[in-house]
Design an enzyme around this catalytic site. Structure first.
Site, short mmCIF file in Angstrom:
data_model
loop_
_atom_site.label_atom_id
_atom_site.label_comp_id
_atom_site.label_asym_id
_atom_site.label_seq_id
_atom_site.Cartn_x
_atom_site.Cartn_y
_atom_site.Cartn_z
N GLU A 143 25.82 4.66 18.44
CA GLU A 143 26.29 3.84 17.31
C GLU A 143 25.94 2.35 17.40
OE1 GLU A 143 30.51 4.66 17.17
OE2 GLU A 143 30.20 6.73 16.56
N GLU A 248 27.97 16.37 16.69
CA GLU A 248 29.44 16.31 16.67
C GLU A 248 29.96 16.94 15.39
OE1 GLU A 248 30.80 12.28 17.49
OE2 GLU A 248 29.26 11.98 19.00
#
Ligand code: XIL
Length: 369
Positions: A143, A248
């Site tokens: 991220e 995920e």
């Protein structure tokens, strides 16, 4: 009936997709310590890849300057080896779940660039080094890109500068030259962000830093993002010449609420708002169960169509009761994002995914009726 008997007749996820991609799952600490036998039975039956949900994040594995907490990770890796699984490490460099001390000296003053690089290197060498040749792929940086496509503001960026990402991959490559190195991110449907990730990966590649894959987190909703949007960025990312993976996956059925670093307690809302954000406390209505099955069918149909680009699809929990979607961004909700319910029983979404693997695409429309 005993759980083992129930699952004995289930079609096996990893088998039906064996020619396509690994089917992975995130394990929490209770599962790693064998406190959830029903969940573990599902993991052994259906999955051929594992990733730890939290225990390899900096705050967990390296909570204090000279303290590493390797026991849970040792067990996690031993479990994966015992079952011959593809083992993933998550994650080495992230703005989140990283203690404040990482960025400070002993007196609490901010570190300078050289000192923080040294600390990053030491962490990566120690953690990756311990599992060299045993953890097969790593989410090295997680991220790093903001919605506008620039670097996300964070302490790594503030103190080291934009090349903190390059450095992380260089250290990781040196720590275990045989490991696959990935970049992991979310919200690729935001075009500027997706372009920012592509720029970042191209920049690394032009500097001779090898990246082996891009992880698409996949924390999705029933109707967001649209399948066409996901396909658009799969095609854009695949031009980077790296493997893609969904890292995920979960599909929340509850209304969207903006994610912040801290959870908001459901009980802090008035009763009407609580009902709005947490409508299914007594179980999932059949109609929503069908919507979820249809959504999973469409997603797996898309993954299957692009199976030449994907190396792995990983679910971010074994069953609904484990999923973070019930405690973030709002804590105290009851979400239903996975293929298996709170009793580890397969949901219609599980059957739908199996049927897609078996080539029954026509199923997608029939779920409507
Ligand atoms: C989540 C875990 O599932 C939670 O248990 C934890 O409290 C917060 O983090 N992106 C990531 C994952 O890369 O590490 C996050 O996992 C979910 C968002």
């Amino acid at each position: 009936m005993k759980h083992n008997k129930i699952i004995r007749n289930q079609p096996v996820l990893k088998d039906v997709f064996k020619d396509d991609f690994y089917i992975g799952v995130a394990l929490n600490v209770n599962q790693i310590y064998d406190k959830e036998p029903n969940a573990i039975a599902l993991v052994q039956r259906h999955f051929n890849s594992i990733v730890p949900e939290n225990i390899l994040k900096w705050e967990e594995v390296h909570p204090e300057p000279n303290k590493y907490n390797f026991d849970p990770v040792d067990r996690f890796v031993a479990f994966g080896e015992k079952h011959k699984m593809h083992i993933i490490g998550h994650t080495l460099v992230w703005f989140h779940q990283t203690p404040d001390w990482v960025f400070q000296d002993e007196s609490g003053k901010p570190l300078d660039r050289e000192a923080l690089l040294k600390r990053m290197q030491e962490h990566i060498y120690t953690v990756m080094g311990r599992y060299k040749g045993r953890i097969h792929g790593w989410d090295v940086v997680n991220e790093a890109i903001a919605d506008d496509g620039g670097f996300r503001k964070c302490k790594w960026l503030d103190i080291i500068g934009e090349d903190y990402v390059v450095k992380a991959y260089e250290y990781a490559r040196a720590a275990d030259p045989g490991a696959q190195l990935y970049y992991n991110e979310y919200d690729f449907e935001k075009q500027a962000k997706c372009e920012g990730v592509i720029r970042l990966i191209r920049d690394l590649q032009s500097k001779g830093v090898r990246i082996d894959g891009v992880g698409i987190q996949g924390h999705w909703f029933l109707d967001y993002p649209r399948i066409e949007e996901i396909e658009t960025y799969i095609l854009a990312l695949s031009k980077l010449g790296v493997k893609l993976m969904v890292t995920e996956l979960d599909v929340g059925v509850l209304p969207f609420y903006p994610v912040d670093s801290k959870a908001v307690a459901l009980s802090s809302f008035d009763p009407e708002t609580q009902k709005k954000y947490n409508p299914y406390t007594d179980g999932l209505p059949d109609s929503v169960q069908k919507d979820l099955a249809k959504r999973y069918a469409e997603l797996f149909s898309l993954f299957h169509k692009h199976r030449d680009k994907f190396s792995r699809i990983t679910f971010w929990a074994v069953h609904d009761g484990q999923s973070w979607r019930s405690y973030l961004p709002i804590s105290g909700r009851t979400d239903y994002p996975m293929l298996f319910d709170r009793h580890c029983k397969p949901k219609p979404a599980f059957e739908a995914v199996i049927k897609i693997a078996q080539g029954e695409e026509s199923l997608i429309n029939s779920i409507d009726n």
